[in-house]
Design a protein around this motif. Structure first.
Motif, PDB file in Angstrom:
ATOM      1  N   UNK A   3       0.804  -1.252  -0.013  1.00  0.00           N
ATOM      2  CA  UNK A   3       0.226   0.049   0.037  1.00  0.00           C
ATOM      3  C   UNK A   3       0.858   1.367  -0.125  1.00  0.00           C
ATOM      4  N   UNK A   4       2.007   1.314   0.855  1.00  0.00           N
ATOM      5  CA  UNK A   4       2.688   2.322   0.614  1.00  0.00           C
ATOM      6  C   UNK A   4       3.424   2.503  -0.675  1.00  0.00           C
ATOM      7  N   UNK A   5       3.777   1.561  -1.167  1.00  0.00           N
ATOM      8  CA  UNK A   5       4.413   1.479  -2.597  1.00  0.00           C
ATOM      9  C   UNK A   5       3.440   2.170  -3.333  1.00  0.00           C
ATOM     10  N   UNK A   6       2.290   1.762  -3.529  1.00  0.00           N
ATOM     11  CA  UNK A   6       1.259   1.956  -4.276  1.00  0.00           C
ATOM     12  C   UNK A   6       0.975   3.855  -4.116  1.00  0.00           C
ATOM     13  N   UNK A   7       1.067   4.243  -2.867  1.00  0.00           N
ATOM     14  CA  UNK A   7       0.851   5.405  -2.662  1.00  0.00           C
ATOM     15  C   UNK A   7       1.869   6.330  -3.026  1.00  0.00           C
ATOM     16  N   UNK A   8       3.156   5.819  -2.996  1.00  0.00           N
ATOM     17  CA  UNK A   8       4.215   6.516  -3.563  1.00  0.00           C
ATOM     18  C   UNK A   8       4.107   6.640  -4.921  1.00  0.00           C
ATOM     19  N   UNK A   9       3.903   5.614  -5.663  1.00  0.00           N
ATOM     20  CA  UNK A   9       3.630   5.511  -7.154  1.00  0.00           C
ATOM     21  C   UNK A   9       2.843   6.612  -7.315  1.00  0.00           C
ATOM     22  N   UNK A  10       1.456   6.773  -6.616  1.00  0.00           N
ATOM     23  CA  UNK A  10       0.406   7.656  -7.440  1.00  0.00           C
ATOM     24  C   UNK A  10       0.690   8.895  -7.069  1.00  0.00           C
ATOM     25  N   UNK A  11       1.460   9.335  -5.712  1.00  0.00           N
ATOM     26  CA  UNK A  11       1.863  10.691  -5.707  1.00  0.00           C
ATOM     27  C   UNK A  11       2.944  11.003  -6.783  1.00  0.00           C
TER      28      UNK A  11
END
Length: 91
Positions: A3-11
């Motif tokens: 989830x953290x990786x997905x958030x970072x990618x989204x940002x």
């Protein structure tokens, strides 16, 4: 973790991509303007060289015309004169 990786990618996609595109456009525009100016200068230089070659060719053609006229008008006399000059001592 995922989830953290997905958030970072989204940002990164939401913020980074537009910023990159905005600055990239400016760089691409400057690069293309620079290239256009360079091509204009090269075209101008090529045109100048072509004009110089044309003028030089014209001068050579005029000289050949004069030589042709001399040879056709005087004929054998030119040949005799050249032979006389060969045998004349140089001081």
């Amino acid at each position: 973790m995922l989830e953290d990786l997905l958030k970072a990618f989204t940002v990164l996609v939401v913020i980074g991509l537009p910023v990159t595109l905005i600055f990239g456009q400016g760089l691409i525009k400057r690069f293309l303007e620079h290239r256009e100016k360079k091509l204009e200068i090269e075209a101008r230089m090529t045109a100048e060289k072509a004009a110089q070659y044309a003028a030089h060719t014209e001068r050579l053609e005029q000289r050949v015309r004069v030589l042709e006229r001399i040879v056709t008008e005087k004929g054998i006399a030119v040949s005799d004169e050249i032979e006389r000059l060969r045998h004349t001592p140089i001081n």
